[in-house]
Design a protein around this motif. Structure first.
Motif, short mmCIF file in Angstrom:
data_model
loop_
_atom_site.label_atom_id
_atom_site.label_comp_id
_atom_site.label_asym_id
_atom_site.label_seq_id
_atom_site.Cartn_x
_atom_site.Cartn_y
_atom_site.Cartn_z
N PRO A 15 149.62 41.94 102.64
CA PRO A 15 150.64 41.29 101.81
C PRO A 15 150.52 41.85 100.29
O PRO A 15 151.48 41.93 99.54
CB PRO A 15 150.22 39.76 101.80
CG PRO A 15 149.68 39.53 103.07
CD PRO A 15 148.94 40.94 103.39
N ALA A 16 149.34 42.01 99.81
CA ALA A 16 149.11 42.56 98.45
C ALA A 16 149.40 43.98 98.29
O ALA A 16 150.38 44.26 97.28
CB ALA A 16 147.79 42.12 98.18
N ALA A 17 149.36 44.57 99.16
CA ALA A 17 149.78 46.11 99.40
C ALA A 17 151.28 46.28 99.06
O ALA A 17 151.87 46.95 98.30
CB ALA A 17 149.23 46.93 100.45
N SER A 18 151.90 45.36 100.01
CA SER A 18 153.25 45.33 99.98
C SER A 18 153.83 44.93 98.67
O SER A 18 155.07 45.23 98.16
CB SER A 18 153.80 44.53 101.26
OG SER A 18 153.55 43.21 101.00
N LEU A 19 153.44 43.67 98.04
CA LEU A 19 153.86 43.40 96.93
C LEU A 19 153.49 43.89 95.75
O LEU A 19 154.42 44.21 94.67
CB LEU A 19 153.20 41.75 96.58
CG LEU A 19 153.56 40.89 97.48
CD1 LEU A 19 152.97 39.49 97.52
CD2 LEU A 19 155.07 40.50 97.47
N ILE A 20 152.56 44.72 95.63
CA ILE A 20 152.37 45.79 94.72
C ILE A 20 153.23 47.11 94.67
O ILE A 20 153.77 47.48 93.90
CB ILE A 20 150.86 46.47 94.54
CG1 ILE A 20 149.83 45.26 94.53
CG2 ILE A 20 150.56 47.68 93.92
CD1 ILE A 20 148.37 45.64 94.65
N ALA A 21 153.51 47.43 95.97
CA ALA A 21 154.61 48.57 96.17
C ALA A 21 155.81 47.90 95.76
O ALA A 21 156.63 48.68 95.10
CB ALA A 21 154.45 49.08 97.47
N LEU B 265 162.42 42.71 89.71
CA LEU B 265 161.21 42.67 89.00
C LEU B 265 160.59 41.30 88.79
O LEU B 265 159.44 41.07 89.29
CB LEU B 265 161.40 43.42 87.73
CG LEU B 265 160.21 43.75 86.81
CD1 LEU B 265 159.15 44.51 87.66
CD2 LEU B 265 160.43 44.50 85.40
N ALA B 266 161.65 40.25 88.39
CA ALA B 266 160.80 39.04 88.12
C ALA B 266 160.31 38.54 89.48
O ALA B 266 159.09 37.84 89.34
CB ALA B 266 161.97 38.24 87.73
N ILE B 267 161.14 38.53 90.53
CA ILE B 267 160.61 37.96 91.81
C ILE B 267 159.57 38.72 92.36
O ILE B 267 158.70 37.96 92.72
CB ILE B 267 161.82 38.12 92.80
CG1 ILE B 267 163.01 37.06 92.35
CG2 ILE B 267 161.37 37.85 94.17
CD1 ILE B 267 164.36 37.16 93.20
N SER B 268 159.49 39.94 92.31
CA SER B 268 158.24 40.76 92.56
C SER B 268 157.10 40.36 91.76
O SER B 268 156.06 40.15 92.64
CB SER B 268 158.51 42.28 92.39
OG SER B 268 159.52 42.53 93.10
N VAL B 269 157.18 40.22 90.72
CA VAL B 269 155.88 39.85 89.59
C VAL B 269 155.40 38.43 90.12
O VAL B 269 154.04 38.30 90.16
CB VAL B 269 156.22 39.96 88.28
CG1 VAL B 269 155.25 39.25 87.19
CG2 VAL B 269 156.25 41.37 87.72
N PHE B 270 156.53 37.28 90.22
CA PHE B 270 156.24 36.18 90.56
C PHE B 270 155.53 36.02 91.68
O PHE B 270 154.17 35.45 91.86
CB PHE B 270 157.57 35.33 90.74
CG PHE B 270 157.13 34.11 91.25
CD1 PHE B 270 156.66 33.02 90.44
CD2 PHE B 270 157.58 33.75 92.58
CE1 PHE B 270 156.50 31.70 91.07
CE2 PHE B 270 157.12 32.47 93.12
CZ PHE B 270 156.62 31.31 92.47
N LEU B 271 155.96 36.68 92.98
CA LEU B 271 155.38 36.74 94.16
C LEU B 271 153.62 37.27 94.16
O LEU B 271 152.94 36.80 94.73
CB LEU B 271 156.28 37.34 95.32
CG LEU B 271 157.51 36.87 95.76
CD1 LEU B 271 158.38 37.82 96.37
CD2 LEU B 271 157.20 35.69 96.43
N LEU B 272 153.75 38.42 93.39
CA LEU B 272 152.56 38.93 93.25
C LEU B 272 151.58 38.31 92.66
O LEU B 272 150.39 38.15 92.84
CB LEU B 272 152.66 40.34 92.28
CG LEU B 272 151.42 41.37 92.30
CD1 LEU B 272 150.83 41.68 93.65
CD2 LEU B 272 151.58 42.46 91.53
N THR B 273 151.93 37.46 91.53
CA THR B 273 151.05 36.49 90.81
C THR B 273 150.50 35.32 91.82
O THR B 273 149.69 34.64 91.60
CB THR B 273 151.67 35.78 89.57
OG1 THR B 273 152.81 34.98 90.14
CG2 THR B 273 151.86 36.80 88.56
N GLN B 274 151.27 34.95 92.96
CA GLN B 274 150.93 34.00 93.85
C GLN B 274 150.09 34.53 95.15
O GLN B 274 149.60 33.55 95.77
CB GLN B 274 152.39 33.41 94.55
CG GLN B 274 153.24 32.94 93.47
CD GLN B 274 152.62 31.85 92.60
OE1 GLN B 274 152.17 30.90 92.95
NE2 GLN B 274 152.60 31.93 91.29
N ILE B 275 149.75 35.75 95.10
CA ILE B 275 148.89 36.18 96.26
C ILE B 275 147.49 35.47 96.15
O ILE B 275 147.20 35.32 97.59
CB ILE B 275 148.89 37.83 95.85
CG1 ILE B 275 148.49 38.37 97.43
CG2 ILE B 275 147.88 38.23 95.00
CD1 ILE B 275 149.47 38.39 98.61
#
Length: 179
Positions: free
Chosen positions: A57-63, A27-37
């Protein structure tokens, strides 16, 4: 009459030791990557939304983040299993091999691709418990084949070793090109 399931029953599943730690990290890695989009991708004017560089990229990171949340909630709702930290330590032990790879990458420019590959392949063979002359010989042969294929046949550009500078001129030219 149908049984109405509680939230805990809906998310209950069989856990493994260390599952909650994995869920938190994921979850932490997912949220971090999403904040970097926004910093890592762009939105181009007059381009269809599904062709935008940021869209997929945003669609995959949101999922990924959504499923990480589901996994985390499921981990919270499941009964705790003993042995979490033993599992985490087991995961961390694999970082030993990451360190070997980093050391390998640091040594290649010094010793050259072929000698370093042979050395590290043999050392890793011993490290995983196959310290017989037969297995060490197979490891060395494998390393030589890999080096020959990469440097000579595929002509992959790998930095030559500084040790080759000490070789006599005809051997140095051969070593710099093929070893």
């Amino acid at each position: 009459m149908a049984h109405i399931k509680t939230l805990q029953e809906l998310f209950r599943r069989h856990r493994r030791p260390g599952d909650i730690v994995f869920a938190i990290l994921f979850l932490a890695i997912s949220v971090f990557l999403l904040t970097q989009i926004y910093g890592e991708t762009s939105w181009v004017k007059r381009t269809k939304w599904f062709a935008q560089p940021r869209f997929w990229p945003a669609a995959s990171l949101i999922a990924m983040t959504l499923f990480a949340i589901f996994h985390f909630v499921g981990s919270l709702c499941s009964p705790r299993i003993l042995g979490r930290w033993f599992e985490v330590v087991f995961w961390l032990r694999s970082l030993e091999f990451v360190l070997y790879f980093l050391l390998y990458v640091a040594v290649v420019p010094q010793l050259g691709y072929l000698p370093t590959t042979v050395l590290f392949t043999c050392l890793l063979t011993v490290r995983v418990g196959l310290a017989t002359p037969r297995f060490i010989g197979f490891a060395a042969l494998f390393a030589i084949c890999v080096a020959v294929i990469f440097r000579s046949i595929l002509q992959v550009k790998i930095p030559a070793g500084q040790i080759y500078e000490a070789f006599p001129e005809p051997l140095r030219a051969f070593a710099l090109t093929y070893l």
